[in-house]
Design an enzyme around this catalytic site. Structure first.
Site, PDB file in Angstrom:
ATOM      1  N   CYS A  87       0.820  -1.211   0.000  1.00 45.90           N
ATOM      2  CA  CYS A  87       0.000   0.000   0.000  1.00 45.90           C
ATOM      3  C   CYS A  87       0.853   1.261   0.000  1.00 45.90           C
ATOM      4  O   CYS A  87       1.267   1.750   1.056  1.00 45.90           O
ATOM      5  CB  CYS A  87      -0.928   0.005   1.210  1.00 45.90           C
ATOM      6  N   CYS A 129      -0.582   4.264   1.842  1.00 40.23           N
ATOM      7  CA  CYS A 129      -0.364   4.260   3.298  1.00 40.23           C
ATOM      8  C   CYS A 129       1.083   4.591   3.660  1.00 40.23           C
ATOM      9  O   CYS A 129       1.338   5.246   4.651  1.00 40.23           O
ATOM     10  CB  CYS A 129      -0.670   2.883   3.911  1.00 40.23           C
ATOM     11  N   ASP A 130       2.025   4.082   2.869  1.00 38.84           N
ATOM     12  CA  ASP A 130       3.427   4.101   3.311  1.00 38.84           C
ATOM     13  C   ASP A 130       4.346   5.056   2.546  1.00 38.84           C
ATOM     14  O   ASP A 130       5.510   5.216   2.933  1.00 38.84           O
ATOM     15  CB  ASP A 130       4.021   2.674   3.191  1.00 38.84           C
TER      16      ASP A 130
END
Ligand code: NAP
Length: 311
Positions: A130, A133-134
């Protein structure tokens, strides 16, 4: 005994909840514990009705609110089993068992893993599925994205904002992604490059096992193997349907997708919607559409049983 229980927490589940709630079936939505795929997406630009696009998390949050406005009840519980009880169904979670007349399975699909050495060991320490997200952890760093589909393009775009270098590693000489996404990515050649015909072989970490430092790859045409330096490896190679809890009672295909005919499964009273049954389209709009179909099916099933005096 509930009229309808919806299993899943994505756009198909919320749509099924909106429809069944408006039909006064008081749906219970067992939304699981992990966020749905749209919650990991940036802008959704192809969902009709949003000329400027809408953020994925906003789209699902709004759909949930809409369902709740009509009385849908939500619980964050992961369903572990579905079984038949006469014409009805028992749904188990680690906390409780629920009885339902009809069930809508909308559990979606999870990110596929490569199954190469180092991938599991360094998951969360440089290996991720992801980028949304990261990506922020990769400020001025190098990241590799594996895959050639729309997800891989999205990951690359998310990483572009932070990274000094993004390398897409793709096993063929052509991308699978839609033309518009390809164009968007390929024109960012100041930072994004593609390694064509390349298979990932191993995620390489530092000696302490704390972080990723490279990816061993092989060119499938020349057979040349090498290690590409990178701080992160982002997997974007498709998804696996979440059907473990149901596959003993509901028919699935060879890849685990629930086999449906316009939301009907092989079991009367059980319907499926969204990516868990979609081997082709996997779009937010088709997910929502099948959620609607499943809800209308459930409503009709209950009405017919009532008309026969069975409820
Ligand atoms: P996908 O289209 O199935 O693409 C998966 C990619 O991973 C393919 O390029 C595939 O290579 C590669 N791959 C698969 N297994 C691999 C392996 N073991 N090793 C190396 N590479 C591997 O999956 P997706 O990108 O997740 O997209 C799924 C669906 O969602 C699509 O319909 C897509 O259009 C849609 N989607 C849309 C958007 C958007 O519209 N913004 C965003 C994300 C996803 P090959 O090409 O060689 O098979």
């Amino acid at each position: 005994m509930r009229d309808v229980i919806i299993i899943g927490g994505g756009i198909s589940a919320h749509t099924a909840a909106i429809y069944t709630a408006r039909a006064q079936l008081k749906p219970l939505v067992l939304a699981g514990e992990t966020p749905d795929q749209l919650s990991y997406t940036t802008d959704v630009e192809n969902f009709p009705g949003f000329p400027e696009g809408i953020a994925g998390p906003m789209l699902v949050m709004n759909a949930k609110k809409q369902a709740q406005r009509f009385g849908a009840e939500y619980k964050q519980e992961r369903v572990t089993n579905l079984e038949r009880k006469g014409d009805d169904f028992i749904i188990s979670t680690p906390k409780e068992k629920y009885d339902a007349k009809t069930v809508i399975i909308a559990t979606g699909a999870s990110a596929r893993m490569l199954g190469i050495p180092g991938e599991e060991k360094f998951f969360g320490k440089g290996v991720s599925s992801c980028a949304v997200c990261d990506a922020a952890f990769y400020q001025d760093k190098t990241a590799i994205v594996i895959g050639g589909g729309d997800s891989a393009m999205e990951e690359a775009l998310a990483l572009y904002k932070f990274c000094k270098k993004v390398i897409i590693v793709h096993r063929r000489d052509q991308l699978r992604a839609s033309k518009i996404m390809q164009d968007r990515v390929l024109k960012l050649s100041d930072k994004i490059s593609v390694m064509w015909d390349t298979l990932p072989l191993e995620v390489i970490g530092d000696e302490e096992g704390r972080k990723v430092i490279g990816l061993k790859v092989k060119n499938v045409k020349t057979e040349e193997e090498k290690i590409v330096d990178t701080d992160g490896v982002f997997l974007a190679i498709g998804h696996i349907p979440n059907t473990d809890a149901f596959k003993d009672v509901v028919k699935t295909d060879d890849h685990g997708y629930i086999i449906t005919d316009k939301a009907n499964t092989n079991l009367a009273g059980v319907y499926a919607a969204g990516d868990v049954q979609d081997t082709i389209f996997k779009q937010a709009i088709t997910s929502a559409a099948t959620g609607c179909m499943a809800a209308l099916r459930a409503e009709k099933y209950i009405e017919e049983k009532k008309a026969k005096g069975e409820y």
